[in-house]
Enzyme design. Sequence first.
Site, PDB file in Angstrom:
ATOM      1  N   LYS A 191      43.616 -91.322 -47.263  1.00  0.00           N
ATOM      2  CA  LYS A 191      43.096 -91.576 -45.919  1.00  0.00           C
ATOM      3  C   LYS A 191      41.577 -91.850 -45.943  1.00  0.00           C
ATOM      4  CE  LYS A 191      46.643 -88.846 -43.456  1.00  0.00           C
ATOM      5  NZ  LYS A 191      46.845 -87.735 -42.478  1.00  0.00           N
ATOM      6  N   TYR A 199      52.611 -94.781 -37.287  1.00  0.00           N
ATOM      7  CA  TYR A 199      52.751 -93.385 -36.863  1.00  0.00           C
ATOM      8  C   TYR A 199      53.588 -93.225 -35.593  1.00  0.00           C
ATOM      9  CZ  TYR A 199      49.600 -90.878 -40.143  1.00  0.00           C
ATOM     10  OH  TYR A 199      49.040 -90.264 -41.236  1.00  0.00           O
ATOM     11  N   ASN A 205      42.748 -84.854 -43.361  1.00  0.00           N
ATOM     12  CA  ASN A 205      43.394 -84.080 -44.431  1.00  0.00           C
ATOM     13  C   ASN A 205      43.702 -84.914 -45.676  1.00  0.00           C
ATOM     14  OD1 ASN A 205      45.536 -85.508 -43.432  1.00  0.00           O
ATOM     15  ND2 ASN A 205      46.712 -83.751 -42.730  1.00  0.00           N
ATOM     16  N   HIS A 236      48.414 -88.862 -47.043  1.00  0.00           N
ATOM     17  CA  HIS A 236      49.694 -88.946 -46.337  1.00  0.00           C
ATOM     18  C   HIS A 236      50.793 -89.074 -47.380  1.00  0.00           C
ATOM     19  CE1 HIS A 236      52.932 -90.373 -43.688  1.00  0.00           C
ATOM     20  NE2 HIS A 236      53.204 -91.219 -44.667  1.00  0.00           N
ATOM     21  N   GLU A 243      58.342 -96.818 -44.877  1.00  0.00           N
ATOM     22  CA  GLU A 243      56.887 -96.834 -45.082  1.00  0.00           C
ATOM     23  C   GLU A 243      56.486 -97.753 -46.242  1.00  0.00           C
ATOM     24  OE1 GLU A 243      55.650 -92.708 -45.283  1.00  0.00           O
ATOM     25  OE2 GLU A 243      56.036 -92.417 -43.145  1.00  0.00           O
TER      26      GLU A 243
HETATM   27  N1  UDP Z   1      47.782 -84.167 -37.167  1.00  0.00           N
HETATM   28  C1  UDP Z   1      46.725 -83.830 -36.342  1.00  0.00           C
HETATM   29  N2  UDP Z   1      46.847 -82.714 -35.553  1.00  0.00           N
HETATM   30  C2  UDP Z   1      47.967 -81.939 -35.552  1.00  0.00           C
HETATM   31  C3  UDP Z   1      49.033 -82.298 -36.387  1.00  0.00           C
HETATM   32  C4  UDP Z   1      48.913 -83.419 -37.185  1.00  0.00           C
HETATM   33  O1  UDP Z   1      45.698 -84.498 -36.337  1.00  0.00           O
HETATM   34  O2  UDP Z   1      48.010 -80.930 -34.815  1.00  0.00           O
HETATM   35  C5  UDP Z   1      47.665 -85.371 -38.012  1.00  0.00           C
HETATM   36  C6  UDP Z   1      47.437 -85.004 -39.463  1.00  0.00           C
HETATM   37  O3  UDP Z   1      46.463 -85.885 -39.986  1.00  0.00           O
HETATM   38  C7  UDP Z   1      48.780 -85.242 -40.105  1.00  0.00           C
HETATM   39  C8  UDP Z   1      49.336 -86.390 -39.270  1.00  0.00           C
HETATM   40  O4  UDP Z   1      48.868 -86.123 -37.945  1.00  0.00           O
HETATM   41  O5  UDP Z   1      48.643 -85.560 -41.475  1.00  0.00           O
HETATM   42  C9  UDP Z   1      50.840 -86.503 -39.244  1.00  0.00           C
HETATM   43  O6  UDP Z   1      51.386 -85.242 -38.859  1.00  0.00           O
HETATM   44  P1  UDP Z   1      52.611 -84.606 -39.641  1.00  0.00           P
HETATM   45  O7  UDP Z   1      53.092 -83.455 -38.841  1.00  0.00           O
HETATM   46  O8  UDP Z   1      53.601 -85.686 -39.969  1.00  0.00           O
HETATM   47  O9  UDP Z   1      51.936 -84.024 -40.970  1.00  0.00           O
HETATM   48  P2  UDP Z   1      52.035 -84.507 -42.500  1.00  0.00           P
HETATM   49  O10 UDP Z   1      53.407 -85.089 -42.705  1.00  0.00           O
HETATM   50  O11 UDP Z   1      50.939 -85.520 -42.700  1.00  0.00           O
HETATM   51  O12 UDP Z   1      51.806 -83.254 -43.293  1.00  0.00           O
HETATM   52 MG    MG Z   2      54.456 -86.522 -41.639  1.00  0.00          MG
END
Ligand code: UDP
Ligand code: MG
Length: 133
Positions: free
Chosen positions: A10, A50, A113, A116, A127
């Site tokens: 990212k 997304y 974070n 992805h 994807e």
């Molecule tokens: N995210 C965020 N706030 C939240 C939860 C998720 O900004 O409360 C963002 C975070 O960057 C995350 C992305 O949305 O990586 C997608 O969320 P997901 O639950 O799919 O998490 P991941 O699969 O990336 O662990």
């Molecule tokens: Mg996810």
Amino acid sequence: MIEQTLSIIKPDAVERNLENNIKSFFEKNGLKILKSKKVKISKEEASEFYKVHQTKPFYNDLCNYLSSGPIVVMILEGENSISQNRKLMGATDPSKAIEGTLRKMYGISIDKNSVHGSDSAENAKIEIDFYFK
Ligand code: UDP
Ligand code: MG
């Protein structure tokens, strides 16, 4: 089973020049980088990518963020690569990620974070096609 998954470095991690560290971490942990490219996507493309999160309160910020700067998209291949990649990434919130995971090492916050990874075989295919077709 040998399978493929999609990984994204990212904007926060690309900006801090973490591309090589993250790639060698994957390779050291059994994931081969089949394809890799650096791209900058539009807000519209991020919104499409997304869209599973479109009802979430963080959706708009998330799409702005993913389209805010260059990202590195990769196809990773290896034994159980989907779950292996998720394990190497660690918890979504870096403050909850365990020691030795990418998000623990490099994540700044839940929104920044660093990485992805696809969460299922179905989404891995969608994807991979999204970025490499
Ligand atoms: N995210 C965020 N706030 C939240 C939860 C998720 O900004 O409360 C963002 C975070 O960057 C995350 C992305 O949305 O990586 C997608 O969320 P997901 O639950 O799919 O998490 P991941 O699969 O990336 O662990
Ligand atoms: Mg996810």
